[in-house]
Design a protein around this motif. Structure first.
Motif, PDB file in Angstrom:
ATOM      1  N   ASP A  43     -18.856   0.329   0.111  1.00 25.02           N
ATOM      2  CA  ASP A  43     -19.094   1.683  -0.396  1.00 25.02           C
ATOM      3  C   ASP A  43     -19.942   2.517   0.563  1.00 25.02           C
ATOM      4  O   ASP A  43     -19.944   3.740   0.473  1.00 25.02           O
ATOM      5  CB  ASP A  43     -19.802   1.601  -1.754  1.00 25.02           C
ATOM      6  N   MET A  44     -20.680   1.846   1.421  1.00 28.31           N
ATOM      7  CA  MET A  44     -21.638   2.587   2.253  1.00 28.31           C
ATOM      8  C   MET A  44     -21.989   1.780   3.496  1.00 28.31           C
ATOM      9  O   MET A  44     -22.048   0.546   3.441  1.00 28.31           O
ATOM     10  CB  MET A  44     -22.912   2.803   1.413  1.00 28.31           C
ATOM     11  N   VAL A  45     -22.232   2.489   4.583  1.00 29.72           N
ATOM     12  CA  VAL A  45     -22.800   1.845   5.777  1.00 29.72           C
ATOM     13  C   VAL A  45     -24.183   2.443   6.021  1.00 29.72           C
ATOM     14  O   VAL A  45     -24.364   3.667   5.973  1.00 29.72           O
ATOM     15  CB  VAL A  45     -21.905   2.055   7.017  1.00 29.72           C
ATOM     16  N   LEU A  46     -25.156   1.563   6.227  1.00 28.15           N
ATOM     17  CA  LEU A  46     -26.530   1.981   6.524  1.00 28.15           C
ATOM     18  C   LEU A  46     -26.804   1.777   8.010  1.00 28.15           C
ATOM     19  O   LEU A  46     -26.737   0.649   8.518  1.00 28.15           O
ATOM     20  CB  LEU A  46     -27.522   1.157   5.685  1.00 28.15           C
ATOM     21  N   VAL A  47     -27.088   2.878   8.691  1.00 30.19           N
ATOM     22  CA  VAL A  47     -27.490   2.806  10.100  1.00 30.19           C
ATOM     23  C   VAL A  47     -29.016   2.874  10.140  1.00 30.19           C
ATOM     24  O   VAL A  47     -29.606   3.923   9.845  1.00 30.19           O
ATOM     25  CB  VAL A  47     -26.864   3.963  10.914  1.00 30.19           C
TER      26      VAL A  47
END
Ligand SMILES: O=C(CO)[C@H](O)[C@H](O)COP(=O)(O)O
Ligand SMILES: [Fe+2]
Length: 230
Positions: A137-141
């Motif tokens: 659902d999401m990518v965290l950089v």
């Protein structure tokens, strides 16, 4: 600038709060306009710090209906999926660097009805997470080395955000670490991040609602497809 149509969401990190009063500190930022709450789980092994585990999150859940984004800075994320779901976690954000089998972990998280986030540390290239995008659902950089709040924002992470936003215009992209009002949020917004974690800048502010509002304004101005007005 990389435009997108993703919803802007601001998620204060309670790591910067007075954690002896976690329930009221969580409520304080919800009242100030937070869209979700970012909970940093550290095990003293994946990162050189220890914060909270499922028992604390379970207690906090009794006092809050907020969306809990669990940032799992732990060496064995698989070990904690059931406990975190039972504790009331809404999203399980694991580190790509922490698991040998991300797809199995994603299936495990989904089976417990949590959303899935995948995080990458500063030295992990954006390309390495691309194959997982259809499954999360999401990518965290990460914009700091994970482990501590209050660190300096790494502006050189922005090309990673920009790369992912260009390839995936509709994906939720989160940034975490050293983000506050001014140059740092503007850089994140211009690169295309739409989920903003902010710890120190929100909790240390005299007016957290104003900070949350200004963070949101930056994303909406630079990232959400509108031309800058000033
Ligand atoms: O994951 C984290 C650190 O590993 C925190 O979420 C992050 O540092 C937020 O705090 P701040 O905004 O104060 O940098
Ligand atoms: Fe975090």
């Amino acid at each position: 600038m990389v435009f997108h149509k993703c919803n802007c969401r601001i998620g204060p990190s309670v790591l910067a709060s007075d954690m002896s009063c976690l329930a009221s500190e969580t409520q304080r930022v919800v009242d100030a306009g937070a869209d979700y709450v970012h909970l940093d789980v550290m095990d003293g092994h994946f990162v050189p710090n220890i914060t909270m585990g499922a028992p604390v999150i379970k207690c906090l859940r009794k006092h809050s209906k907020a969306f809990f984004d669990l940032h799992m800075m732990v060496s064995k994320p698989e070990q904690w999926v059931d406990d975190m779901a039972d504790a009331g976690g809404d999203q399980f954000t694991f580190h790509l660097e922490s698991t040998a089998d991300p797809m199995a972990l994603i299936r495990q998280i989904r089976a417990k009805n949590m959303k899935v986030g995948v995080a990458i540390k500063p030295n992990t290239p954006a390309e390495s997470v691309e194959y997982l995008v259809p499954h999360v659902d999401m990518v965290l950089v990460m914009t700091v080395e994970p482990g501590f709040g209050g660190q300096k924002f790494m502006a050189h992470m922005m090309p990673k955000v920009e790369h992912l936003r260009t390839k995936f215009p509709e994906m939720d992209i989160e940034v975490d670490g050293g983000v506050g009002v001014g140059a740092t949020i503007d850089a994140c917004a211009k690169a295309g991040a739409n989920m903003i974690v902010a710890g120190s800048s929100v909790y240390n502010a005299a007016d957290p609602a104003a900070v949350i509002r200004q963070l949101r304004e930056s994303v909406e101005r630079y990232g959400n497809g509108k031309e800058p007005t000033a």
